[in-house]
Design an enzyme around this catalytic site. Structure first.
Site, PDB file in Angstrom:
ATOM      1  N   ARG A  53      48.386 -17.001  23.338  1.00  0.00           N
ATOM      2  CA  ARG A  53      47.051 -17.533  23.595  1.00  0.00           C
ATOM      3  C   ARG A  53      47.150 -18.659  24.620  1.00  0.00           C
ATOM      4  O   ARG A  53      48.204 -19.286  24.773  1.00  0.00           O
ATOM      5  CB  ARG A  53      46.454 -18.079  22.307  1.00  0.00           C
ATOM      6  CG  ARG A  53      46.273 -17.045  21.214  1.00  0.00           C
ATOM      7  CD  ARG A  53      45.906 -17.710  19.886  1.00  0.00           C
ATOM      8  NE  ARG A  53      45.679 -16.737  18.839  1.00  0.00           N
ATOM      9  CZ  ARG A  53      46.602 -16.339  17.963  1.00  0.00           C
ATOM     10  NH1 ARG A  53      47.819 -16.836  17.991  1.00  0.00           N
ATOM     11  NH2 ARG A  53      46.296 -15.437  17.039  1.00  0.00           N
TER      12      ARG A  53
ATOM     13  N   TYR B 276      54.594  -6.310   2.018  1.00  0.00           N
ATOM     14  CA  TYR B 276      55.988  -6.045   1.646  1.00  0.00           C
ATOM     15  C   TYR B 276      56.823  -5.484   2.782  1.00  0.00           C
ATOM     16  O   TYR B 276      57.984  -5.168   2.596  1.00  0.00           O
ATOM     17  CB  TYR B 276      56.041  -5.107   0.429  1.00  0.00           C
ATOM     18  CG  TYR B 276      55.426  -5.735  -0.779  1.00  0.00           C
ATOM     19  CD1 TYR B 276      54.210  -5.290  -1.262  1.00  0.00           C
ATOM     20  CD2 TYR B 276      56.054  -6.801  -1.421  1.00  0.00           C
ATOM     21  CE1 TYR B 276      53.615  -5.886  -2.359  1.00  0.00           C
ATOM     22  CE2 TYR B 276      55.467  -7.404  -2.514  1.00  0.00           C
ATOM     23  CZ  TYR B 276      54.250  -6.944  -2.980  1.00  0.00           C
ATOM     24  OH  TYR B 276      53.669  -7.544  -4.068  1.00  0.00           O
TER      25      TYR B 276
ATOM     26  N   ARG C 106      46.208 -11.391  26.724  1.00  0.00           N
ATOM     27  CA  ARG C 106      46.729 -11.264  25.355  1.00  0.00           C
ATOM     28  C   ARG C 106      46.550  -9.824  24.877  1.00  0.00           C
ATOM     29  O   ARG C 106      47.449  -9.244  24.281  1.00  0.00           O
ATOM     30  CB  ARG C 106      46.021 -12.249  24.438  1.00  0.00           C
ATOM     31  CG  ARG C 106      46.467 -12.201  22.992  1.00  0.00           C
ATOM     32  CD  ARG C 106      45.950 -13.410  22.242  1.00  0.00           C
ATOM     33  NE  ARG C 106      46.090 -13.275  20.808  1.00  0.00           N
ATOM     34  CZ  ARG C 106      47.225 -13.429  20.135  1.00  0.00           C
ATOM     35  NH1 ARG C 106      48.346 -13.729  20.786  1.00  0.00           N
ATOM     36  NH2 ARG C 106      47.264 -13.289  18.840  1.00  0.00           N
TER      37      ARG C 106
ATOM     38  N   HIS D  63      49.638 -12.850  14.099  1.00  0.00           N
ATOM     39  CA  HIS D  63      48.530 -12.490  13.219  1.00  0.00           C
ATOM     40  C   HIS D  63      48.981 -12.500  11.770  1.00  0.00           C
ATOM     41  O   HIS D  63      50.102 -12.111  11.468  1.00  0.00           O
ATOM     42  CB  HIS D  63      47.996 -11.097  13.561  1.00  0.00           C
ATOM     43  CG  HIS D  63      47.311 -11.035  14.873  1.00  0.00           C
ATOM     44  ND1 HIS D  63      47.188  -9.876  15.590  1.00  0.00           N
ATOM     45  CD2 HIS D  63      46.703 -11.988  15.618  1.00  0.00           C
ATOM     46  CE1 HIS D  63      46.533 -10.112  16.705  1.00  0.00           C
ATOM     47  NE2 HIS D  63      46.235 -11.392  16.752  1.00  0.00           N
TER      48      HIS D  63
END
Length: 177
Positions: free
Chosen positions: A8, A149, A118, A140
């Site tokens: 970013r 998991y 991005r 993210h």
């Protein structure tokens, strides 16, 4: 750098020299720059815990990165990697003209924003990367439920960056691509 790492604007603007690993062609994202309505700049934690991360970049960019560090970055380990036109902190407002000029020079028409790089980085990295690897690379934290998991395979970030480097070599017309 933005297109090949997916960072970013605020993450790029807050990068320090110590965050650039030229031996391993990687950046360490530790913070993000924010701007108050008063114009004051400050560093803050990334958007989520997932935002603190290493991000590999194609080794093919190393000569350019080293040249940039030598000629344009602030001094010392805490010097900012990217500076404004007068040598101060990079701001969206002092970057806007440079961005428009770069788009014009590259003959990119339309309303293309810096943040679109991005999206470009994410799109380029998709090939061969799992959703979890992309989430890690991009910082993210969701979709958490489906991926809680799963773990990033060791070394895959380097493989992703190497694949991006292959794209650079092909575009440049290098023989070994």
């Amino acid at each position: 750098m933005a297109a090949f790492t997916g960072l970013r604007f605020g993450e790029l603007a807050s990068l320090r020299r110590r965050d650039v690993d030229t031996e391993n062609a990687a950046l360490m994202v530790r913070r993000s720059q924010a701007e108050m309505q008063t114009g004051a700049l400050f560093d803050k934690a990334p958007k989520s815990d997932a935002g603190v991360r290493p991000v590999a970049f194609p080794a093919e960019l190393l000569p350019d990165v080293k040249q940039h560090l030598d000629g344009f970055a602030g001094p010392g380990r805490d010097g900012h990697v990217f500076l404004g036109p007068q040598g101060g902190r990079l701001r969206r407002s002092n970057f806007r003209d440079d961005w428009v000029n770069a788009r014009t020079k590259a003959d990119i028409a339309g309303d293309v924003h810096f943040h679109d790089l991005r999206h470009t980085g994410n799109t380029l990295a998709v090939s061969g990367a799992s959703l979890r690897e992309l989430m890690t690379r991009m910082g993210h934290s969701t979709p958490r439920a489906a991926l809680i998991y799963q773990h990033v395979v060791s070394g895959r970030d380097r493989e992703i960056a190497d694949q991006l480097g292959s794209m650079i070599r092909k575009e440049r017309g290098d023989v070994d691509s």
